[in-house]
Enzyme design. Structure first.
Site, PDB file in Angstrom:
ATOM      1  N   CYS A 221      63.917 -33.214 -17.929  1.00  0.00           N
ATOM      2  CA  CYS A 221      63.374 -34.285 -18.758  1.00  0.00           C
ATOM      3  C   CYS A 221      62.094 -34.744 -18.412  1.00  0.00           C
ATOM      4  O   CYS A 221      61.964 -36.888 -18.203  1.00  0.00           O
ATOM      5  CB  CYS A 221      64.494 -34.942 -17.092  1.00  0.00           C
ATOM      6  SG  CYS A 221      65.779 -34.911 -16.624  1.00  0.00           S
TER       7      CYS A 221
ATOM      8  N   HIS B 196      67.723 -50.656 -25.775  1.00  0.00           N
ATOM      9  CA  HIS B 196      67.020 -50.076 -26.788  1.00  0.00           C
ATOM     10  C   HIS B 196      64.769 -50.286 -26.872  1.00  0.00           C
ATOM     11  O   HIS B 196      64.051 -50.859 -27.321  1.00  0.00           O
ATOM     12  CB  HIS B 196      66.894 -51.094 -28.497  1.00  0.00           C
ATOM     13  CG  HIS B 196      68.309 -50.272 -28.903  1.00  0.00           C
ATOM     14  ND1 HIS B 196      70.013 -50.556 -28.108  1.00  0.00           N
ATOM     15  CD2 HIS B 196      68.460 -49.306 -30.044  1.00  0.00           C
ATOM     16  CE1 HIS B 196      70.191 -50.232 -28.969  1.00  0.00           C
ATOM     17  NE2 HIS B 196      69.652 -49.425 -29.568  1.00  0.00           N
TER      18      HIS B 196
ATOM     19  N   GLU C  85      74.042 -42.391 -15.827  1.00  0.00           N
ATOM     20  CA  GLU C  85      73.364 -42.172 -16.380  1.00  0.00           C
ATOM     21  C   GLU C  85      73.489 -41.133 -17.430  1.00  0.00           C
ATOM     22  O   GLU C  85      73.361 -41.012 -19.159  1.00  0.00           O
ATOM     23  CB  GLU C  85      72.093 -41.122 -16.359  1.00  0.00           C
ATOM     24  CG  GLU C  85      71.032 -40.659 -17.085  1.00  0.00           C
ATOM     25  CD  GLU C  85      69.846 -40.471 -16.029  1.00  0.00           C
ATOM     26  OE1 GLU C  85      68.525 -41.611 -15.169  1.00  0.00           O
ATOM     27  OE2 GLU C  85      68.811 -38.877 -16.356  1.00  0.00           O
TER      28      GLU C  85
END
Ligand SMILES: [Zn+2]
Length: 136
Positions: A33, A74, A121
């Site tokens: 991550c 985005h 998530e």
């Protein structure tokens, strides 16, 4: 559908929304991550209150969607001012969304409250952020 805290309000509103964004957790303890990667985040916002506005809304669903999706969709979450001090983990992102919703509803005359933010998530990982009693 979602676990929500027990409450005594007459109206409870839930708004689902999603946005796509990239993030990374800049620390080797975060494992893979720590590299930039993306998610389609799924969010559920739970609001409650006893008063409706003159249109009969507790809060306008579409304003909640644009408040959150327009801010993050985005984008690279790490570039947001809100994540300069703490990286955008699921936990800090859920708390940030709570703060944004809270700031927005504080300006409404009928003054709903935000009970929780559910943030998913990945298909197997989600967090729920709830304010402490003293923050409501
Ligand atoms: Zn991630």
């Amino acid at each position: 559908m979602y676990q929500t805290p027990a409450h005594d309000y007459q109206y409870e509103l839930n708004k689902d929304l999603n946005f796509s964004a990239a993030h990374y957790v800049p620390d080797e303890r975060a494992g893979k991550c720590s590299r930039v990667h993306g998610h389609t985040y799924f969010v559920n916002i739970t609001l409650a209150g006893d008063q409706l506005d003159d249109l009969g809304f507790l809060v306008n669903f579409s304003s909640l969607k644009s408040l959150i999706s327009d801010a993050f969709d985005h984008t690279l979450l790490n570039e947001h001012e809100r994540f300069k001090e703490r990286p955008p983990t699921s936990e800090t992102l859920a708390e940030t969304i709570y703060d944004m919703v809270e700031t927005f509803i504080a300006g409404l005359d009928n003054r709903p409250v935000c009970l929780q933010i559910y943030l998913q998530e990945t298909p197997t990982s989600y967090v729920i952020y709830r304010p402490k009693e003293s923050r409501k």
